[in-house]
Scaffold this active site. Structure first.
Site: not given
Ligand code: ADP
Length: 450
Positions: A241, A295
């Protein structure tokens, strides 16, 4: 049920995320312990912590990934809990288990949930069972040629060969025709073996122009769960990303509610504890589950900006045994947020550019947030990933957000090293970005143009 809040937390990470976690701890009145390698003795996360422990030499395997050394640091400082951040040991089920054995809370989900979701095949099976739509593909791992060929014919080419233990886009091969299948499977296998020590692979339909849309979820492990909407992370390079936004320009309130509720229900049923991200590819109005990250994510601030909810604070609360204090109706979405990952890299070749920051002037003003662990005069060590900060901008509308981002980028000055800021300056001027018209291949196409 409410648990006793922690007195002292060790942050098993470095850089911007270590600072981000410290901020939440301080607001909760919790003392912080920083750990660092010898290469990070001057880092901001070390300077701002209440205590710090040097855990070893620069290589991550001898410091940030070294469980015995982290345990020793926990014992010496007497912490009640460890926050792993992202990367490093954040999705290591064994680490979570060992901490629990030592009566230290792992600020994250149970080791069992980390283990299931860390295996992409088991994760897909679990998602299917919980009523979440998945990418069509092999029902489990594939071993032999005949089986692979049959499955690929069934779902139709192109297909994607993926590693069960994959991460960071490694061990993934696109296959366009049957004659390439065997060689791609062998290549994916050896890449996966080298990177993850596990050569289990599986096959998925390769979606040709999807968006990457992920849902942020939160559970308390006691059967309550909520979703905090989506993030659109379609702007990627090599499956990594680069820029993220929330809400996604591709979803409306109805589709958001529908997928959000499906996912939240599944998470509640799992009795999942803490923050998690359920990642989907989205094409032609359909969602296809690819994986779940157990997470905090790098891009979590865009969700914080549009919901006003501090995700790290909620992680700590839930880990201390509290029930979720938020219910779905408390979650409201306001405006638009975009995050740019500022890397110490050449903005065209993406070659890492570590070194000394001779000048540092971050932007400011309404709706502008900079999460970073660096400062003027700081020398970026060459041993770790190149993310040096994140610029997150919020606006009442997407348009206001884009205009503010353009302004903030023009204020940002970093001298002495190369950064990805010039790339974002270019991206923000592209009509497709302005119109929100991009899929997961858009950025690579853009970068391949001279
Ligand atoms: P990793 O854990 O290695 O990051 P993911 O499963 O999260 O792997 O996939 C990372 C990226 O790879 C996705 O965001 C998407 O761009 C691409 N990808 C993954 N699966 C597919 C698929 N079936 N079809 C097309 N692209 C895919």
């Amino acid at each position: 049920m409410t648990g006793a809040m922690f007195d002292k937390v060790l942050i098993a990470n470095r850089g911007e995320i270590a600072l981000r976690i410290q901020r939440a701890c301080k607001e909760l009145g919790i003392s912080t312990v920083a750990v660092h390698s010898t290469a990070d003795a001057d880092a901001m996360h070390v300077r701002l912590a209440d205590e710090s422990v040097c855990i070893g030499p620069p290589p991550a395997s001898d410091s940030y990934l070294n469980i015995p050394r982290l345990l020793a640091a926990c014992e010496i400082t007497g912490v009640d809990a460890v926050h792993p951040g992202y990367g490093f040991l954040s999705e290591n089920a064994r680490f979570a288990e060992i901490l629990e054995d030592h009566n230290i809370t792992f600020i994250g989900p149970s080791s069992e949930h980390i283990r299931i979701m860390g295996d992409k095949i088991a994760a897909k099976e679990t998602a299917l069972k919980l009523g979440i739509p998945v990418v069509p593909g092999s029902p489990g791992g594939v071993r032999e040629e005949g089986e692979a060929k049959r499955i690929a014919e069934e779902i139709g080419y192109p297909v994607l060969v993926k590693a069960a233990s994959g991460g960071g886009g490694r061990g993934m091969k696109v296959v366009h025709k049957a004659s390439d299948l065997m060689s791609s499977m062998a290549a994916a296998r050896s890449e996966a073996k080298a990177a993850f020590g596990d050569d289990t692979i599986y096959i998925e339909k390769y979606l040709t122009r999807p968006r990457h849309i992920e849902i942020q979820v939160f559970g308390d492990g006691q059967g309550n769960a909520i979703h905090l909407g989506e993030r659109d992370c379609s702007l990627q390079r090599r499956h990594q990303k680069v820029m993220e936004e929330a809400p996604s320009p591709a979803l409306n309130a109805d589709s958001r509610k529908k997928i959000g509720e499906t996912v939240a229900k599944a998470i509640a049923e799992l009795r999942y504890r803490g923050a998690g991200t359920v990642e989907f590819l989205y094409e032609d109005g359909n969602f296809y589950f690819i994986e779940m990250n157990t997470r905090l994510q790098v891009e979590h601030p865009v969700t914080e900006m549009i919901t006003g909810i501090d995700l790290v604070l909620e992680q700590i609360r839930v880990a201390s045994g509290s029930q979720l204090t938020l219910s779905q109706k408390d979650v409201t979405f306001s405006g638009h947020a975009i995050e740019c990952r500022i890397n110490a890299e050449n903005p065209r070749t993406f070659r890492p550019s570590p070194g000394r920051i001779t000048y540092w002037h971050p932007p400011g003003g309404l709706g502008v947030r900079v999460d970073s662990g660096v400062y003027q005069g700081y020398t970026i060590p060459p041993y770790y990933d190149s993310l040096i900060g994140k610029l997150i901008v919020h606006g009442k509308t997407r348009n206001e957000c884009l205009m503010r981002l353009k302004r903030a980028l023009s204020e940002f000055v970093i001298d002495g090293i190369e950064t990805t800021i010039p790339l974002f300056n270019e991206l923000i001027r592209q009509p497709d970005i302005a119109n929100g018209m991009y899929d997961i291949h858009w950025l690579e196409n853009f970068l391949s143009k001279p």
